[in-house]
Design a protein around this motif. Sequence first.
Motif, mmCIF file in Angstrom:
data_model
loop_
_atom_site.group_PDB
_atom_site.id
_atom_site.type_symbol
_atom_site.label_atom_id
_atom_site.label_comp_id
_atom_site.label_asym_id
_atom_site.label_seq_id
_atom_site.Cartn_x
_atom_site.Cartn_y
_atom_site.Cartn_z
ATOM 1 N N LYS A 1 109.757 73.948 80.481
ATOM 2 C CA LYS A 1 109.175 73.063 81.473
ATOM 3 C C LYS A 1 107.918 72.387 80.878
ATOM 4 N N GLU A 2 107.514 71.298 81.497
ATOM 5 C CA GLU A 2 106.385 70.534 80.964
ATOM 6 C C GLU A 2 105.088 71.305 81.125
ATOM 7 N N GLN A 3 104.263 71.256 80.085
ATOM 8 C CA GLN A 3 102.940 71.882 80.100
ATOM 9 C C GLN A 3 101.911 70.778 79.837
ATOM 10 N N ARG A 4 101.134 70.426 80.892
ATOM 11 C CA ARG A 4 100.183 69.344 80.766
ATOM 12 C C ARG A 4 98.931 69.754 79.985
ATOM 13 N N ASN A 5 98.626 71.048 79.987
ATOM 14 C CA ASN A 5 97.468 71.544 79.233
ATOM 15 C C ASN A 5 97.920 71.764 77.786
ATOM 16 N N ILE A 6 97.422 70.909 76.894
ATOM 17 C CA ILE A 6 97.890 70.956 75.504
ATOM 18 C C ILE A 6 97.524 72.263 74.835
ATOM 19 N N THR A 7 96.450 72.897 75.289
ATOM 20 C CA THR A 7 96.016 74.133 74.632
ATOM 21 C C THR A 7 96.984 75.273 74.912
ATOM 22 N N LYS A 8 97.835 75.128 75.952
ATOM 23 C CA LYS A 8 98.780 76.177 76.303
ATOM 24 C C LYS A 8 100.215 75.831 75.934
ATOM 25 N N ALA A 9 100.437 74.701 75.352
ATOM 26 C CA ALA A 9 101.801 74.247 75.031
ATOM 27 C C ALA A 9 102.401 75.115 73.937
ATOM 28 N N THR B 1 97.035 77.338 68.517
ATOM 29 C CA THR B 1 96.416 76.667 69.654
ATOM 30 C C THR B 1 96.111 75.214 69.280
ATOM 31 N N LEU B 2 96.594 74.286 70.111
ATOM 32 C CA LEU B 2 96.355 72.866 69.875
ATOM 33 C C LEU B 2 95.128 72.418 70.659
ATOM 34 N N ASN B 3 94.413 71.459 70.125
ATOM 35 C CA ASN B 3 93.221 70.928 70.769
ATOM 36 C C ASN B 3 93.558 69.638 71.505
ATOM 37 N N PRO B 4 92.855 69.385 72.593
ATOM 38 C CA PRO B 4 93.077 68.117 73.286
ATOM 39 C C PRO B 4 92.573 66.943 72.423
ATOM 40 N N GLY B 5 93.107 65.770 72.693
ATOM 41 C CA GLY B 5 92.709 64.591 71.942
ATOM 42 C C GLY B 5 93.883 63.661 71.704
ATOM 43 N N THR B 6 93.724 62.757 70.731
ATOM 44 C CA THR B 6 94.741 61.744 70.456
ATOM 45 C C THR B 6 95.688 62.242 69.367
ATOM 46 N N PHE C 1 99.129 59.105 71.528
ATOM 47 C CA PHE C 1 99.231 59.703 72.853
ATOM 48 C C PHE C 1 98.016 60.585 73.092
ATOM 49 N N GLN C 2 97.457 60.449 74.305
ATOM 50 C CA GLN C 2 96.273 61.214 74.677
ATOM 51 C C GLN C 2 96.741 62.487 75.377
ATOM 52 N N MET C 3 96.449 63.632 74.752
ATOM 53 C CA MET C 3 96.843 64.928 75.306
ATOM 54 C C MET C 3 95.584 65.616 75.812
ATOM 55 N N LYS C 4 95.673 66.108 77.098
ATOM 56 C CA LYS C 4 94.488 66.682 77.754
ATOM 57 C C LYS C 4 94.601 68.194 77.868
ATOM 58 N N LYS C 5 93.449 68.788 78.214
ATOM 59 C CA LYS C 5 93.382 70.243 78.391
ATOM 60 C C LYS C 5 93.737 70.594 79.828
ATOM 61 N N VAL D 1 109.404 55.764 73.785
ATOM 62 C CA VAL D 1 108.905 56.934 73.052
ATOM 63 C C VAL D 1 107.852 57.637 73.922
ATOM 64 N N SER D 2 107.959 58.972 74.001
ATOM 65 C CA SER D 2 106.986 59.759 74.772
ATOM 66 C C SER D 2 106.736 61.082 74.063
ATOM 67 N N LEU D 3 105.569 61.682 74.399
ATOM 68 C CA LEU D 3 105.198 62.992 73.833
ATOM 69 C C LEU D 3 104.772 63.889 74.989
ATOM 70 N N LYS D 4 105.354 65.096 75.031
ATOM 71 C CA LYS D 4 105.020 66.043 76.101
ATOM 72 C C LYS D 4 104.870 67.437 75.515
ATOM 73 N N GLY D 5 103.988 68.220 76.182
ATOM 74 C CA GLY D 5 103.877 69.629 75.855
ATOM 75 C C GLY D 5 104.827 70.428 76.746
ATOM 76 N N LEU D 6 105.368 71.521 76.189
ATOM 77 C CA LEU D 6 106.321 72.334 76.937
ATOM 78 C C LEU D 6 105.866 73.787 76.970
ATOM 79 N N LYS D 7 106.297 74.450 78.076
ATOM 80 C CA LYS D 7 106.089 75.885 78.189
ATOM 81 C C LYS D 7 107.212 76.606 77.455
ATOM 82 N N ALA D 8 107.157 77.895 77.413
ATOM 83 C CA ALA D 8 108.189 78.685 76.728
ATOM 84 C C ALA D 8 109.551 78.524 77.398
ATOM 85 N N ASN D 9 109.549 78.228 78.687
ATOM 86 C CA ASN D 9 110.814 78.066 79.405
ATOM 87 C C ASN D 9 111.341 76.635 79.360
#
Length: 318
Positions: free
Chosen positions: A209-217, A292-297, A314-318, A199-207
């Motif tokens: 692709k992976e978006q590591r900054n959760i505030t921009k996902a 807008t999502l905030n970083p955190g658990t 899952f720990q999501m970062k900014k 099991v995994s959790l990832k943020g994605l861009k509009a296209n």
Amino acid sequence: MNNDFHSQNDIDNQGQQQARSFSKPIVIGGSVLLVIIVALGALIFMQNQKLDEAVLRTQELELENQQLELSNQYEELSSSFQQHEGQMMLFNNDSIRAEYEAAKNRVEELTAELKRRDRLSSQRIAELQKEIDTLREIMRHYVEQIKELNQENEALRSENKTLANQNNRLTSQVESQTAVNRELSQRMELAEKLNVTGVSLKGLKANGKEQRNITKAQQLMVTFTVTQNNSTPVGRKTIYLRITSPEGNLLQGNGITFPFEGATLQASAQKDIEYEGEEIAGIKIYWDNNATLNPGTYKVELFADNYRLCSMDFQMKK
């Protein structure tokens, strides 16, 4: 001749004088003897009278002692009746209860009589002695019956205790077997549950692709694998996803709900799969973000068939 006559007279006078002088002491002695006899008679009479009075007093004292002893016996018997009165409930036989009540009342009546009357005749004391013997026999019989009933009750209590112990053992065995059956049932149910790994959790861009900054996902993607399980019933399965933000809020999923343990829960997203008992890898569930999502658990939970398949942070970062 005259001389002879005078001589004869003299002789007669002398004889009469001698006779009078001889009879006088006899009369006096007889009088004294009579006095003595009368005195002795009076003394004997007085002694006999005193003896009669002593005998009468002795008899009175003996009767008083008998009455006192009889009174004590009735008091003891009355106390015995009072002591055993509380055990009347042991008897279901009305005739026994009636006999007991009659005997108890008779004891109380005779006890009151003994207290009320200062002196009883020997005949009445003998009558009361016979009555107390009869009443004692009734009490003895009553006590024996109580003893028998107590022994029977003790036997019943022992038997009931044995039965209770047996029932407790049976209950314990039943409860133990029930627990075993429940555990087996739970194991069987758990064995039927879908198993997920990777099991995994990832943020994605509009296209996409992976978006590591959760505030921009723009999207969140949960990826996992359903493993092989021959115990799980095959067919169509709906997997529900719940994502909880660091603030403890559920990321809403357009009103999606599902049942779980008697309640209805909201879901963030859902995914239908066809499960044939074989492994299904790379299953993806997407949640569209419009804020807008905030970083955190973030907490990710997956549910299917009324089971929670996983719960991971899952720990999501900014």
